[in-house]
Each structure stands twice: as C-alpha cells, then as structure tokens.
Design a protein around this motif. Sequence first.
Motif, PDB file in Angstrom:
ATOM      1  N   LYS A  11       0.844  -1.198   0.000  1.00 39.89           N
ATOM      2  CA  LYS A  11       0.000   0.000   0.000  1.00 39.89           C
ATOM      3  C   LYS A  11       0.876   1.243   0.000  1.00 39.89           C
ATOM      4  CE  LYS A  11      -3.507  -2.559   2.499  1.00 39.89           C
ATOM      5  NZ  LYS A  11      -2.668  -3.782   2.615  1.00 39.89           N
ATOM      6  N   ALA A  12       0.379   2.277  -0.632  1.00 38.62           N
ATOM      7  CA  ALA A  12       1.101   3.539  -0.628  1.00 38.62           C
ATOM      8  C   ALA A  12       1.100   4.109   0.783  1.00 38.62           C
ATOM      9  CB  ALA A  12       0.441   4.524  -1.591  1.00 38.62           C
ATOM     10  N   SER A  13       2.161   4.805   1.132  1.00 35.90           N
ATOM     11  CA  SER A  13       2.261   5.434   2.446  1.00 35.90           C
ATOM     12  C   SER A  13       2.090   6.939   2.303  1.00 35.90           C
ATOM     13  CB  SER A  13       3.615   5.122   3.090  1.00 35.90           C
ATOM     14  OG  SER A  13       3.733   3.744   3.371  1.00 35.90           O
ATOM     15  N   PHE A  14       1.174   7.483   3.056  1.00 36.87           N
ATOM     16  CA  PHE A  14       0.940   8.928   3.038  1.00 36.87           C
ATOM     17  C   PHE A  14       1.064   9.454   4.459  1.00 36.87           C
ATOM     18  CE2 PHE A  14      -1.292   7.562  -0.783  1.00 36.87           C
ATOM     19  CZ  PHE A  14      -0.863   8.511  -1.702  1.00 36.87           C
ATOM     20  N   GLY A  15       1.913  10.449   4.663  1.00 44.03           N
ATOM     21  CA  GLY A  15       2.098  10.999   5.992  1.00 44.03           C
ATOM     22  C   GLY A  15       1.158  12.139   6.309  1.00 44.03           C
ATOM     23  N   ARG A  16       0.514  12.684   5.281  1.00 42.07           N
ATOM     24  CA  ARG A  16      -0.344  13.840   5.511  1.00 42.07           C
ATOM     25  C   ARG A  16      -1.803  13.485   5.271  1.00 42.07           C
ATOM     26  NH1 ARG A  16       2.972  18.847   2.631  1.00 42.07           N
ATOM     27  NH2 ARG A  16       4.889  18.633   3.862  1.00 42.07           N
ATOM     28  N   GLY A  17      -2.661  14.352   5.748  1.00 39.91           N
ATOM     29  CA  GLY A  17      -4.091  14.136   5.602  1.00 39.91           C
ATOM     30  C   GLY A  17      -4.744  14.018   6.965  1.00 39.91           C
ATOM     31  N   ALA A  18      -6.031  14.351   7.035  1.00 39.14           N
ATOM     32  CA  ALA A  18      -6.759  14.225   8.294  1.00 39.14           C
ATOM     33  C   ALA A  18      -6.845  12.755   8.699  1.00 39.14           C
ATOM     34  CB  ALA A  18      -8.163  14.810   8.131  1.00 39.14           C
ATOM     35  N   PRO A  19      -6.860  12.472  10.000  1.00 40.90           N
ATOM     36  CA  PRO A  19      -6.950  11.082  10.447  1.00 40.90           C
ATOM     37  C   PRO A  19      -8.263  10.425  10.047  1.00 40.90           C
ATOM     38  CG  PRO A  19      -6.222  12.526  12.236  1.00 40.90           C
ATOM     39  CD  PRO A  19      -6.693  13.409  11.124  1.00 40.90           C
ATOM     40  N   LEU A  20      -8.278   9.127  10.147  1.00 40.72           N
ATOM     41  CA  LEU A  20      -9.451   8.314   9.844  1.00 40.72           C
ATOM     42  C   LEU A  20     -10.655   8.704  10.697  1.00 40.72           C
ATOM     43  CD1 LEU A  20     -10.732   5.537   8.767  1.00 40.72           C
ATOM     44  CD2 LEU A  20      -9.801   4.571  10.879  1.00 40.72           C
ATOM     45  N   LYS A  21     -11.823   8.731  10.076  1.00 40.90           N
ATOM     46  CA  LYS A  21     -13.092   8.830  10.796  1.00 40.90           C
ATOM     47  C   LYS A  21     -13.927   7.633  10.379  1.00 40.90           C
ATOM     48  CE  LYS A  21     -13.218  13.883  11.160  1.00 40.90           C
ATOM     49  NZ  LYS A  21     -14.003  15.122  10.860  1.00 40.90           N
ATOM     50  N   ALA A 118     -15.073  -3.844   3.898  1.00 42.74           N
ATOM     51  CA  ALA A 118     -15.105  -3.409   2.504  1.00 42.74           C
ATOM     52  C   ALA A 118     -15.227  -1.893   2.487  1.00 42.74           C
ATOM     53  CB  ALA A 118     -16.269  -4.043   1.749  1.00 42.74           C
ATOM     54  N   VAL A 119     -14.553  -1.257   1.527  1.00 41.14           N
ATOM     55  CA  VAL A 119     -14.621   0.198   1.394  1.00 41.14           C
ATOM     56  C   VAL A 119     -14.763   0.563  -0.073  1.00 41.14           C
ATOM     57  CG1 VAL A 119     -13.288   0.755   3.459  1.00 41.14           C
ATOM     58  CG2 VAL A 119     -12.084   0.358   1.295  1.00 41.14           C
ATOM     59  N   ARG A 120     -15.309   1.744  -0.326  1.00 45.80           N
ATOM     60  CA  ARG A 120     -15.345   2.285  -1.674  1.00 45.80           C
ATOM     61  C   ARG A 120     -14.079   3.098  -1.912  1.00 45.80           C
ATOM     62  NH1 ARG A 120     -20.084   1.051  -4.015  1.00 45.80           N
ATOM     63  NH2 ARG A 120     -21.903   0.702  -2.697  1.00 45.80           N
ATOM     64  N   ILE A 121     -13.759   3.339  -3.170  1.00 49.03           N
ATOM     65  CA  ILE A 121     -12.450   3.903  -3.488  1.00 49.03           C
ATOM     66  C   ILE A 121     -12.283   5.345  -3.025  1.00 49.03           C
ATOM     67  CG2 ILE A 121     -12.016   2.340  -5.407  1.00 49.03           C
ATOM     68  CD1 ILE A 121     -12.723   4.717  -7.267  1.00 49.03           C
ATOM     69  N   ASN A 122     -13.381   6.052  -2.749  1.00 43.34           N
ATOM     70  CA  ASN A 122     -13.265   7.417  -2.242  1.00 43.34           C
ATOM     71  C   ASN A 122     -13.273   7.482  -0.722  1.00 43.34           C
ATOM     72  OD1 ASN A 122     -13.053   8.510  -4.784  1.00 43.34           O
ATOM     73  ND2 ASN A 122     -15.200   9.098  -4.938  1.00 43.34           N
ATOM     74  N   ASP A 123     -13.463   6.365  -0.053  1.00 37.98           N
ATOM     75  CA  ASP A 123     -13.379   6.337   1.409  1.00 37.98           C
ATOM     76  C   ASP A 123     -11.953   6.642   1.836  1.00 37.98           C
ATOM     77  OD1 ASP A 123     -16.045   5.729   1.934  1.00 37.98           O
ATOM     78  OD2 ASP A 123     -15.707   3.568   1.877  1.00 37.98           O
ATOM     79  N   ARG A 124     -11.792   7.504   2.803  1.00 38.84           N
ATOM     80  CA  ARG A 124     -10.470   7.908   3.271  1.00 38.84           C
ATOM     81  C   ARG A 124     -10.001   6.956   4.371  1.00 38.84           C
ATOM     82  NH1 ARG A 124      -8.885  12.992   1.763  1.00 38.84           N
ATOM     83  NH2 ARG A 124      -7.629  13.184   3.655  1.00 38.84           N
ATOM     84  N   ILE A 125      -8.885   6.280   4.116  1.00 36.47           N
ATOM     85  CA  ILE A 125      -8.316   5.329   5.066  1.00 36.47           C
ATOM     86  C   ILE A 125      -6.806   5.552   5.157  1.00 36.47           C
ATOM     87  CG2 ILE A 125     -10.091   3.557   4.695  1.00 36.47           C
ATOM     88  CD1 ILE A 125      -8.098   2.106   2.836  1.00 36.47           C
ATOM     89  N   PRO A 126      -6.197   5.165   6.284  1.00 35.28           N
ATOM     90  CA  PRO A 126      -4.740   5.214   6.360  1.00 35.28           C
ATOM     91  C   PRO A 126      -4.137   3.952   5.759  1.00 35.28           C
ATOM     92  CG  PRO A 126      -5.645   4.538   8.467  1.00 35.28           C
ATOM     93  CD  PRO A 126      -6.823   4.816   7.571  1.00 35.28           C
ATOM     94  N   SER A 127      -2.860   4.001   5.431  1.00 38.06           N
ATOM     95  CA  SER A 127      -2.147   2.819   4.976  1.00 38.06           C
ATOM     96  C   SER A 127      -2.007   1.853   6.150  1.00 38.06           C
ATOM     97  CB  SER A 127      -0.767   3.223   4.452  1.00 38.06           C
ATOM     98  OG  SER A 127      -0.069   2.109   3.947  1.00 38.06           O
ATOM     99  N   TYR A 128      -2.193   0.568   5.918  1.00 41.24           N
ATOM    100  CA  TYR A 128      -2.225  -0.423   7.001  1.00 41.24           C
ATOM    101  C   TYR A 128      -1.706  -1.756   6.489  1.00 41.24           C
ATOM    102  CZ  TYR A 128      -6.189  -2.426   4.546  1.00 41.24           C
ATOM    103  OH  TYR A 128      -6.973  -3.017   3.586  1.00 41.24           O
ATOM    104  N   ARG A 129      -1.558  -2.698   7.394  1.00 44.33           N
ATOM    105  CA  ARG A 129      -1.183  -4.063   7.002  1.00 44.33           C
ATOM    106  C   ARG A 129      -2.002  -5.035   7.842  1.00 44.33           C
ATOM    107  NH1 ARG A 129       2.864  -5.375   2.989  1.00 44.33           N
ATOM    108  NH2 ARG A 129       3.011  -7.631   3.001  1.00 44.33           N
TER     109      ARG A 129
END
Length: 260
Positions: A11-21, A118-129
């Motif tokens: 998964k891509a790693s992104f350090g910026r952006g609002a946290p998960l809701k 399951a999530v849709r592609i516009n759902d905002r999630i953090p990178s995880y494993r």
Amino acid sequence: MLVLLPPSEGKASFGRGAPLKTESLSLPGLTPAREAVLGELVGLCAGDEEKAREVLGLSEGLRGEVAKNAELLTAGARPAGEIYTGVLYDALDLASLDAAAKRRAARSLLVFSGLWGAVRINDRIPSYRCSMGVKLPGIGALGAYWRTPMAAVLPEAAGNGLVLDLRSSAYAAAWKPKGEVAGRTASVRVLHAPTRKVVSHFNKATKGRIVRSLLTAGAAPKGPAELVETLRELGYVVEVEPPTGAGKAWMLDVLVDEIH
C-alpha cells in the motif's frame, strides 16, 4: 453494477491528511465491526512487536508495518483508491481515468479488506497491514469474523444489478452472495490460454484491465449474460460456465496469451 475487488498487500504510504473517521466510511452498518478490528489491531501492534509480527505473518523486512499499524488512529488518511497499489491497481490506473469513468468507479467499486470489511475507493483510510487471513487474538480469523456483518450489509449494497466478483479466495470467504443475488453474480478467473492455468500476474493484471475497460466504455451490463457479451465486444476471450441451479453464481473464464 457492483464490482468486488481484493485489496493489495502493498500500500502507498501517506504521511499527511486528516486522520481516519470510521463513521464517515461507506457501508455504515460495518462501523461497529470495523472499530472492533481496528482497536484490536492497534492494541496488538502497540504492544509486543514480535507477537504482532507473528500474528500478521510479517517477515523481518516488514517489521516497520507493525509500528505503522500502531499509529492508525492518528495517521493521515487518503482515498482508498490512492492507498491500494500492486498489479491489479496498476492495470486499473484509477488516477488516469477521465471524470465520467472516475464517477462510475466511485459508484461501482468495492474493495474488500481484513481491517475495514469493505470500502469504496473514495473512502479515506490510512495505509495499514492486515490481510483477511490474519487471526487476531481477541477476534479470531478475520474471514470468519466478517461473515455476519457482511451478510447484513452487502445484499443492500448489491442493489438489483450485476455483481462482478473479482476477489481472491481469501476475501471471497468474507461474503458469499446467496439466493437471488448469487443468480446475478459473475465470478471471473483469468487463465493462461495455452495451459488453462491461473497465473498470479496474468490474473491480477487482467482483472485490473477488465475493470478499466468497463469503466472507460461506460458499460453497464445488467446481468452475467450481458456481461459476457460486453466483454467479448471489448475484445476479451470469454468462456462461460452457467450456474448449475437456482442461487448459484456464473463462472467466467477469461483467456489470455500474454499481458501487454
């Protein structure tokens, strides 16, 4: 049309952006289950690193994924379509779709996940494993855990149209379409034409190309039979195994010689 996709291990790693809701994610009926898995995963990874690595099946070289999981509650979140990478998503190449195709993707694509269900592609999630094959200490095997909440939520998400199932077996275990929904579900295998064998790279890349082809063409097949016709019109070689009875899904084999 609802398209069921597997995630990617990488998964891509992104350090910026609002946290998960979690409450902002699609399929809100999955929220309690998501929060339970998330809490268990964060707790595991914030504790004994070696135990977490063992539970998650991570090699020494992936040790950093444990620390990443421990920070999921505060990590920057990005659209799932930007988080998932790998062969299928490289071939799908969501970023290069035109605006109309991107809207169709947002409506129709559903990515299965050991962490989110399951999530849709516009759902905002953090990178995880956290793969669907993981067995978390306090929850158990995730494939089995997700079956009950998925059974309550996914039939409504499937609506009245075609369900195109491109998931791998581990993710298919979390929800199996039943009854009337199964009758309008088409599962796809990609076979190397000369050998009639599934080859991982061919399989993933071709599934990504199939989804891209449908999105860019604006295709909206209403059922499995119409999907077969559409794929053939788009240049794919398709063999069909119709359902053996009521409540059974269609099986489609897409034959490829090589990936260009």
